[in-house]
Write a protein that holds these residues in place. Structure first.
Motif, PDB file in Angstrom:
ATOM      1  N   PRO A  39      -5.916  -5.475   2.971  1.00 27.68           N
ATOM      2  CA  PRO A  39      -6.114  -6.082   4.293  1.00 27.68           C
ATOM      3  C   PRO A  39      -6.348  -5.011   5.364  1.00 27.68           C
ATOM      4  CG  PRO A  39      -3.998  -6.765   3.334  1.00 27.68           C
ATOM      5  CD  PRO A  39      -4.589  -5.745   2.431  1.00 27.68           C
ATOM      6  N   MET A  40      -7.222  -5.300   6.315  1.00 35.51           N
ATOM      7  CA  MET A  40      -7.442  -4.377   7.416  1.00 35.51           C
ATOM      8  C   MET A  40      -6.134  -4.235   8.180  1.00 35.51           C
ATOM      9  SD  MET A  40      -9.678  -2.502   8.073  1.00 35.51           S
ATOM     10  CE  MET A  40     -11.016  -1.899   8.969  1.00 35.51           C
ATOM     11  N   GLY A  41      -5.766  -3.004   8.470  1.00 31.86           N
ATOM     12  CA  GLY A  41      -4.500  -2.727   9.145  1.00 31.86           C
ATOM     13  C   GLY A  41      -3.408  -2.288   8.197  1.00 31.86           C
ATOM     14  N   ASP A  42      -3.632  -2.447   6.899  1.00 30.29           N
ATOM     15  CA  ASP A  42      -2.662  -2.023   5.877  1.00 30.29           C
ATOM     16  C   ASP A  42      -2.900  -0.551   5.574  1.00 30.29           C
ATOM     17  OD1 ASP A  42      -0.833  -1.801   3.825  1.00 30.29           O
ATOM     18  OD2 ASP A  42      -2.025  -2.928   2.382  1.00 30.29           O
ATOM     19  N   VAL A  43      -2.467   0.322   6.484  1.00 23.12           N
ATOM     20  CA  VAL A  43      -2.830   1.734   6.398  1.00 23.12           C
ATOM     21  C   VAL A  43      -2.102   2.496   5.299  1.00 23.12           C
ATOM     22  CG1 VAL A  43      -3.520   1.818   8.805  1.00 23.12           C
ATOM     23  CG2 VAL A  43      -1.216   2.503   8.186  1.00 23.12           C
ATOM     24  N   ASN A  44      -1.022   1.944   4.758  1.00 26.09           N
ATOM     25  CA  ASN A  44      -0.331   2.614   3.647  1.00 26.09           C
ATOM     26  C   ASN A  44      -0.597   1.934   2.308  1.00 26.09           C
ATOM     27  OD1 ASN A  44       1.207   0.343   4.089  1.00 26.09           O
ATOM     28  ND2 ASN A  44       3.157   1.396   4.135  1.00 26.09           N
ATOM     29  N   HIS A  45      -1.468   0.934   2.304  1.00 30.09           N
ATOM     30  CA  HIS A  45      -1.893   0.208   1.100  1.00 30.09           C
ATOM     31  C   HIS A  45      -0.722  -0.316   0.274  1.00 30.09           C
ATOM     32  CE1 HIS A  45      -6.267   1.884   0.977  1.00 30.09           C
ATOM     33  NE2 HIS A  45      -6.013   1.166   2.042  1.00 30.09           N
ATOM     34  N   ASP A  46       0.202  -1.002   0.964  1.00 25.23           N
ATOM     35  CA  ASP A  46       1.293  -1.670   0.254  1.00 25.23           C
ATOM     36  C   ASP A  46       1.069  -3.180   0.219  1.00 25.23           C
ATOM     37  OD1 ASP A  46       1.809  -2.382   2.883  1.00 25.23           O
ATOM     38  OD2 ASP A  46       3.906  -1.736   2.866  1.00 25.23           O
ATOM     39  N   ASN A  47      -0.155  -3.613   0.578  1.00 19.29           N
ATOM     40  CA  ASN A  47      -0.553  -5.026   0.598  1.00 19.29           C
ATOM     41  C   ASN A  47       0.214  -5.856   1.611  1.00 19.29           C
ATOM     42  OD1 ASN A  47      -2.698  -5.147  -1.359  1.00 19.29           O
ATOM     43  ND2 ASN A  47      -1.132  -4.648  -2.871  1.00 19.29           N
TER      44      ASN A  47
END
Length: 96
Positions: A39-47
């Motif tokens: 998702p856009m805004g998920d800068v640490n890619h933890d969903n």
């Protein structure tokens, strides 16, 4: 479509293993699956888009570069710059 700067998750039904083909350059061609981007805004890619992502962007703006920071997910206001506008946009996402 995934890339080195915009990774994706391959999603498929439980119990089903999609066929993969090695392209020889470190990438795989997947068949019988589809890609779901972070998702856009998920800068640490933890969903999950959360206050943690807001904190990471603020750190980035302050020149503190966390190791789990994915810049392509941080540019929520697509202007090519990570700024307070992106922080505000993520806060809006978190607050819905």
């Amino acid at each position: 479509m995934g890339s080195w700067t915009a990774p994706c998750i391959l999603a498929y039904p439980v119990g089903f293993a999609p066929e993969q083909t090695d392209t020889g350059d470190g990438w795989y061609l997947w068949k019988s699956g589809f890609f779901k981007p972070y998702p856009m805004g998920d800068v640490n890619h933890d969903n999950l888009v959360s206050i943690v992502d807001v904190t990471l962007i603020v750190d980035y703006i302050l020149s503190i570069h966390p190791s789990n920071f994915f810049i392509e997910s941080a540019d929520v206001v697509p202007d090519g710059i990570i700024s307070i506008a992106d922080v505000t946009a993520i806060v809006d996402i978190v607050l819905k």
